[in-house]
Design an enzyme around this catalytic site. Structure first.
Site, PDB file in Angstrom:
ATOM      1  N   LYS A 128       0.867  -1.182   0.000  1.00 23.16           N
ATOM      2  CA  LYS A 128       0.000   0.000   0.000  1.00 23.16           C
ATOM      3  C   LYS A 128       0.901   1.227   0.000  1.00 23.16           C
ATOM      4  CE  LYS A 128      -4.523   1.009   0.438  1.00 23.16           C
ATOM      5  NZ  LYS A 128      -5.705   0.226   0.058  1.00 23.16           N
TER       6      LYS A 128
HETATM    7  P1  NAD Z   1     -14.632   7.358  -2.856  1.00 22.40           P
HETATM    8  O1  NAD Z   1     -13.712   8.510  -2.645  1.00 22.40           O
HETATM    9  O2  NAD Z   1     -15.143   7.053  -4.218  1.00 22.40           O
HETATM   10  O3  NAD Z   1     -15.928   7.501  -1.909  1.00 22.40           O
HETATM   11  C1  NAD Z   1     -15.812   7.739  -0.536  1.00 22.40           C
HETATM   12  C2  NAD Z   1     -17.178   8.049   0.020  1.00 22.40           C
HETATM   13  O4  NAD Z   1     -17.069   8.205   1.434  1.00 22.40           O
HETATM   14  C3  NAD Z   1     -17.774   9.350  -0.511  1.00 22.40           C
HETATM   15  O5  NAD Z   1     -19.161   9.197  -0.724  1.00 22.40           O
HETATM   16  C4  NAD Z   1     -17.550  10.320   0.646  1.00 22.40           C
HETATM   17  O6  NAD Z   1     -18.468  11.390   0.672  1.00 22.40           O
HETATM   18  C5  NAD Z   1     -17.745   9.404   1.824  1.00 22.40           C
HETATM   19  N1  NAD Z   1     -17.180   9.940   3.053  1.00 22.40           N
HETATM   20  C6  NAD Z   1     -15.992  10.578   3.242  1.00 22.40           C
HETATM   21  N2  NAD Z   1     -15.881  10.995   4.507  1.00 22.40           N
HETATM   22  C7  NAD Z   1     -17.009  10.627   5.148  1.00 22.40           C
HETATM   23  C8  NAD Z   1     -17.490  10.776   6.475  1.00 22.40           C
HETATM   24  N3  NAD Z   1     -16.764  11.397   7.408  1.00 22.40           N
HETATM   25  N4  NAD Z   1     -18.717  10.265   6.786  1.00 22.40           N
HETATM   26  C9  NAD Z   1     -19.461   9.630   5.848  1.00 22.40           C
HETATM   27  N5  NAD Z   1     -19.062   9.479   4.584  1.00 22.40           N
HETATM   28  C10 NAD Z   1     -17.850   9.961   4.235  1.00 22.40           C
HETATM   29  O7  NAD Z   1     -13.853   6.103  -2.226  1.00 22.40           O
HETATM   30  P2  NAD Z   1     -14.090   4.570  -2.518  1.00 22.40           P
HETATM   31  O8  NAD Z   1     -13.149   4.146  -3.596  1.00 22.40           O
HETATM   32  O9  NAD Z   1     -15.566   4.316  -2.665  1.00 22.40           O
HETATM   33  O10 NAD Z   1     -13.531   3.934  -1.168  1.00 22.40           O
HETATM   34  C11 NAD Z   1     -14.323   3.847  -0.004  1.00 22.40           C
HETATM   35  C12 NAD Z   1     -13.704   2.830   0.923  1.00 22.40           C
HETATM   36  O11 NAD Z   1     -13.604   1.575   0.262  1.00 22.40           O
HETATM   37  C13 NAD Z   1     -12.269   3.127   1.417  1.00 22.40           C
HETATM   38  O12 NAD Z   1     -12.126   2.612   2.719  1.00 22.40           O
HETATM   39  C14 NAD Z   1     -11.401   2.317   0.461  1.00 22.40           C
HETATM   40  O13 NAD Z   1     -10.125   2.006   1.014  1.00 22.40           O
HETATM   41  C15 NAD Z   1     -12.269   1.098   0.312  1.00 22.40           C
HETATM   42  N6  NAD Z   1     -11.978   0.288  -0.878  1.00 22.40           N
HETATM   43  C16 NAD Z   1     -12.082   0.823  -2.119  1.00 22.40           C
HETATM   44  C17 NAD Z   1     -11.824   0.016  -3.238  1.00 22.40           C
HETATM   45  C18 NAD Z   1     -11.986   0.538  -4.632  1.00 22.40           C
HETATM   46  O14 NAD Z   1     -11.802  -0.249  -5.579  1.00 22.40           O
HETATM   47  N7  NAD Z   1     -12.343   1.792  -4.835  1.00 22.40           N
HETATM   48  C19 NAD Z   1     -11.434  -1.313  -3.062  1.00 22.40           C
HETATM   49  C20 NAD Z   1     -11.340  -1.823  -1.771  1.00 22.40           C
HETATM   50  C21 NAD Z   1     -11.623  -1.009  -0.691  1.00 22.40           C
END
Ligand code: NAD
Length: 438
Positions: A128
Site C-alpha cells: 500500500k
Molecule cells: P470514494 O472517494 O469514491 O468515496 C468515498 C465516500 O465516502 C464518498 O461518498 C464520501 O463522501 C464518503 N465519506 C468521506 N468521509 C465521510 C465521512 N466522514 N462520513 C461519511 N461518509 C464519508 O472512495 P471509494 O473508492 O468508494 O472507497 C471507499 C472505501 O472503500 C475506502 O475505505 C477504500 O479504502 C475502500 N476500498 C475501495 C476500493 C476501490 O476499488 N475503490 C477497493 C477496496 C476497498
C-alpha cells in the site's frame, strides 16, 4: 527429504527489537491488525512457527516529495510505500492521498492487502502507499507534479513484477495514468502493467470501476442466502456513496432492495419508501454529495446508526462502527465495503448481538480481483469483454466466500477470523515452501 530450517524465534537476541510503533498495544490501524493476527494463531497449526513474518512489513519506504507550487514556492509532502509481504507474488495495493495518512496506517492497509489477496487466491502479496496531503488544496498541475515525483521516488521498489499500485481514497484513473507514464519515462519503455485502475485507453480493464461494489453485492447475496434473508424485500443503509457504496447500492436496488438511508461527507438522507438510486447517483455526480437531494428527508448524521435496516454497508472510512454505535445497529448483516470500518471492540459487540459481519478482507476484494485481470490482460495485450470479466469476478468471489463460510462453521469463529485463517495459511505455506534466503 531435506529438513525444513527452523525460523528464528522472535526472542532471539540477534533479532532487532520491535519498535514501539509496531507493538500491538499501539492504538491505530496497525495495532488493530496485530490483534487480528493474534486471534488467528491458534488455528494455524505448524505454520504458526512462521507467524512472525505477518507481524513485520517486509519493506517500508518513506519518501520526501518536494514540488514547486503554482505560486513559485516549494512544498514538501511525506509519502510512503509499504510492501507487507511478497511470499505469494508481487506486492499489490492502492495509493491514498489524504491529510491523515501515516506510516502506521499504510502498514496496516498493506497487511490487509496481503490477507485480502490471499483470501481470494490471486497471486499477489500485499502493499500500500500514500501521501500525507489534502489533495483538494492542490491545483491540477500541482497534483500532477506531486504524483509524478512520488512515483519517481518509489520507482526503486515498484514495477510490473515487483509491486503494482492502484487507486484508493482520493486517487483515480488520471493519477494512475500519470504514475504509469512517469514510471515508463524512467524505464525508457511503456510499462502499462506497473499500475492497475488505469483508463481503458491506456490498458485499463472493463468492469474495474464497478468491481469492488459488484464484489460487495456478490458476497452479500451469498451470505443472505445462508441466513435466510430475502434481498428483494430487504432494507439497506449505506455509508459512503462513492465508487464502492454507490455501485453496491445500485446493484442491491436493481435486485429489489430498498435503499432507505445514505450518508456521505456532506450529510445523511432518508426515504422510507426507498431512495431512487439512479437519480441519487446523478445528483452526486453533479453536486459531489448526497446532501441537497430533493426526493429525501434530511437525517441528523448520528441517527444513521439507528436506521431500521436489514443490511448496513459501511463504504467510506476506517473506524466508523465503534463501541459507541455498535449497540444501536439494527441490521442483520454488515458488509464492509470500506477497509477497516469496524473497531475490534465493535466487532465483539456485533458478534454478541448475532449481527453477521462480512469483513473487508473478503467483502471488498472485488476491486483487486479485477485489478489482477487488468494486469494479466496488460501482460498478454489481449483484452476481455466486460461480460467475461464480470463472470470471472463473480465466480472467484463466490468460491472464496464459500471457502471462508465453511471454515467459519467448522471452527465456530467469525467470518473475519475465518478469512484470516484461510489467508494466513496460504501466505505462511508459501513462506515455508520458499524457505529463508540465504
Ligand atoms: P470514494 O472517494 O469514491 O468515496 C468515498 C465516500 O465516502 C464518498 O461518498 C464520501 O463522501 C464518503 N465519506 C468521506 N468521509 C465521510 C465521512 N466522514 N462520513 C461519511 N461518509 C464519508 O472512495 P471509494 O473508492 O468508494 O472507497 C471507499 C472505501 O472503500 C475506502 O475505505 C477504500 O479504502 C475502500 N476500498 C475501495 C476500493 C476501490 O476499488 N475503490 C477497493 C477496496 C476497498
Amino acid at each position: 527429504m531435506s529438513k525444513q530450517p527452523s525460523p528464528t524465534p522472535a526472542s532471539n537476541a540477534l533479532s532487532s527489537s520491535i519498535p514501539s510503533y509496531l507493538q500491538a498495544d499501539n492504538l491505530g490501524p496497525w495495532g488493530i491488525y496485530l490483534q487480528q493476527v493474534d486471534r488467528v494463531l491458534p488455528y494455524l497449526g505448524n505454520l504458526a512457527r512462521w507467524a512472525e513474518t505477518l507481524r513485520r512489513p517486509k519493506r517500508a519506504l518513506i519518501v520526501d516529495v518536494p514540488i514547486q507550487l503554482d505560486n513559485g514556492t516549494v512544498a514538501h509532502f511525506e509519502g510512503y510505500r509499504v510492501q507487507h509481504n511478497t511470499s505469494r507474488g508481487p506486492g499489490k495495493g492502492g495509493v491514498r492521498f489524504h491529510q491523515d495518512v501515516t506510516l502506521s496506517e499504510v502498514m496496516a492497509l498493506s497487511a490487509w492487502m496481503s490477507i485480502k489477496n490471499a483470501a481470494v487466491n490471486v497471486p499477489y502479496g500485499g502493499a500500500k502507499g500514500g501521501i500525507r496531503v489534502d489533495p483538494s488544496l492542490l491545483s491540477r498541475g500541482e497534483l500532477e507534479r506531486m504524483t509524478r515525483r512520488y512515483t519517481s521516488e518509489i520507482g526503486i521498489i515498484i514495477g510490473p513484477t515487483k509491486d503494482i499500485p492502484a487507486p484508493d481514497v482520493n486517487t483515480n484513473e488520471q493519477i494512475m495514468a500519470w504514475m504509469m507514464d512517469t514510471y515508463s519515462m524512467n524505464e525508457g519503455a511503456t510499462a502499462t502493467g506497473v499500475v492497475t485502475g488505469k483508463p481503458i485507453d491506456l490498458g485499463g480493464s472493463l468492469g474495474r470501476r464497478d468491481a469492488t461494489g459488484r464484489g460487495v453485492y456478490t458476497v452479500g447475496v451469498e451470505a443472505a442466502r445462508h441466513i435466510g434473508l430475502d434481498i428483494a424485500t430487504s432494507r439497506l443503509a449505506v455509508q459512503g456513496f462513492g465508487n464502492v457504496g454507490g455501485v453496491a447500492a445500485r446493484l442491491f436496488a436493481q435486485a429489489g432492495a430498498r435503499v432507505v438511508a445514505v450518508q456521505d461527507h456532506g450529510g445523511t438522507i432518508y426515504r422510507e419508501a426507498g431512495l431512487d438510486v439512479p437519480s441519487l447517483l446523478a445528483h452526486v455526480a453533479q453536486a459531489g454529495t448526497v446532501a441537497g437531494f430533493l426526493q429525501a428527508e434530511v437525517l441528523a448524521n448520528d441517527l444513521f446508526w439507528d436506521v431500521d435496516c436489514d443490511i448496513l454497508i459501511p463504504a467510506a472510512l476506517e473506524q466508523q462502527i465503534t463501541h459507541e454505535n455498535a449497540g444501536r445497529i439494527k441490521a442483520r448483516m454488515v458488509i464492509e465495503g470500506a477497509n477497516g470500518p469496524t473497531t475490534p471492540q465493535a466487532d465483539d459487540i456485533l458478534q454478541e448481538r448475532k449481527i453477521l459481519v462480512l469483513p473487508d478482507v473478503i467483502a471488498n476484494a472485488g476491486g483487486v480481483t479485477v485489478s489482477y485481470f487488468e494486469w494479466v490482460q496488460d501482460f498478454s495485450s489481449f483484452f476481455w469483454s466486460e461480460d467475461e470479466i464480470n463472470a470471472r469476478l463473480v465466480r472467484i468471489m463466490k468460491e472464496a466466500f464459500a471457502g471462508v463460510w465453511e471454515v467459519a462453521q467448522d471452527n465456530k469463529v467469525t467470518l473475519r477470523t475465518a478469512t484470516f485463517i484461510v489467508a494466513c495459511k496460504r501466505i505462511l505455506h508459501a513462506r515455508e515452501l520458499r524457505g529463508l534466503y540465504p
